[in-house]
Design an enzyme around this catalytic site. Sequence first.
Site, PDB file in Angstrom:
ATOM      1  N   ARG A   1     -33.209  94.321  17.065  1.00 12.65           N
ATOM      2  CA  ARG A   1     -34.482  93.608  17.293  1.00 12.65           C
ATOM      3  C   ARG A   1     -34.227  92.345  18.105  1.00 12.65           C
ATOM      4  NH1 ARG A   1     -32.449  93.174  12.552  1.00 12.65           N
ATOM      5  NH2 ARG A   1     -33.558  94.968  11.719  1.00 12.65           N
TER       6      ARG A   1
ATOM      7  N   TYR B   1     -25.496  76.397  11.588  1.00 14.33           N
ATOM      8  CA  TYR B   1     -25.872  77.131  12.804  1.00 14.33           C
ATOM      9  C   TYR B   1     -25.435  76.381  14.068  1.00 14.33           C
ATOM     10  CZ  TYR B   1     -29.046  79.917  15.804  1.00 14.33           C
ATOM     11  OH  TYR B   1     -29.589  80.740  16.781  1.00 14.33           O
TER      12      TYR B   1
ATOM     13  N   ALA C   1     -28.411  94.229  17.692  1.00 17.48           N
ATOM     14  CA  ALA C   1     -29.224  94.789  18.774  1.00 17.48           C
ATOM     15  C   ALA C   1     -30.487  95.514  18.318  1.00 17.48           C
ATOM     16  CB  ALA C   1     -28.378  95.740  19.616  1.00 17.48           C
TER      17      ALA C   1
END
Length: 254
Positions: A17, A155, A15
Amino acid sequence: MTSSTHTRTAVVTGAARGIGAGVARRLADDGFAVAVLDLDEDAGKPLVAEIEQAGGRALAVGVDVSDEQAVQAGVQRVAEQLGAPTVLVNNAGVTRDNLLFKMGADDWDAVLNVHLRGAFLMSRATQRYMTEAGWGRIVNISSTAALGNRGQANYSTAKAGLQGFTKTLAIELGKFGVTANAIAPGFIQTDMTRATAERMGITFEDFVKGASKQIPVARVGQPEDIAHLVSFLTSEGAGFVSGQVIYAAGGPVD
């Protein structure tokens, strides 16, 4: 801002950025006390100060979400200092991009550990507060990469896995008043996408311009776009929406 006696506590991972910071700001505006979780506790402190200056309550907590003990300790600290967490946004993520034949096992493990193991550990640690309250909201941040993306086998796999995890949470936790949904953002303008442009050897401005041309709404996304959607999914009114994967990508996604 809701009165403190009725303030619910939200936990947002990653949290400090980007999307996570946008989500934390929005949930604070919605009246939640917000735990700003990040690997680096100090990185979350400016955002906490910003939320507090605006009249909200927030707490920066340094947690490696892939570390079981750290997660348990961090969630306990949130419960003690802010209140029982009944909203969780699993946003923490890393990238270690490479083509399959060049991808190291460490690159695979690092990405799967943060995204998938992290979401599992955080959800498991917070669900008891939600089930005890008879109310809870879990939002997992997936990605359009879940559908496949060159150079991102790790990913893509992690983000696709989050979608299956979300649907299972929705099935298991629904009877306790807890919903679970996933948001799959497209191109969002953050430090992470800036780093991708650098790796590709092009300016961020050109990267954004090129991406905008491929998106039906003719712009890239901002963290606020995702924060609006999180705001809805964590609201009272979203109690009948669960187990969904919502693609927020400025147009249809195959």
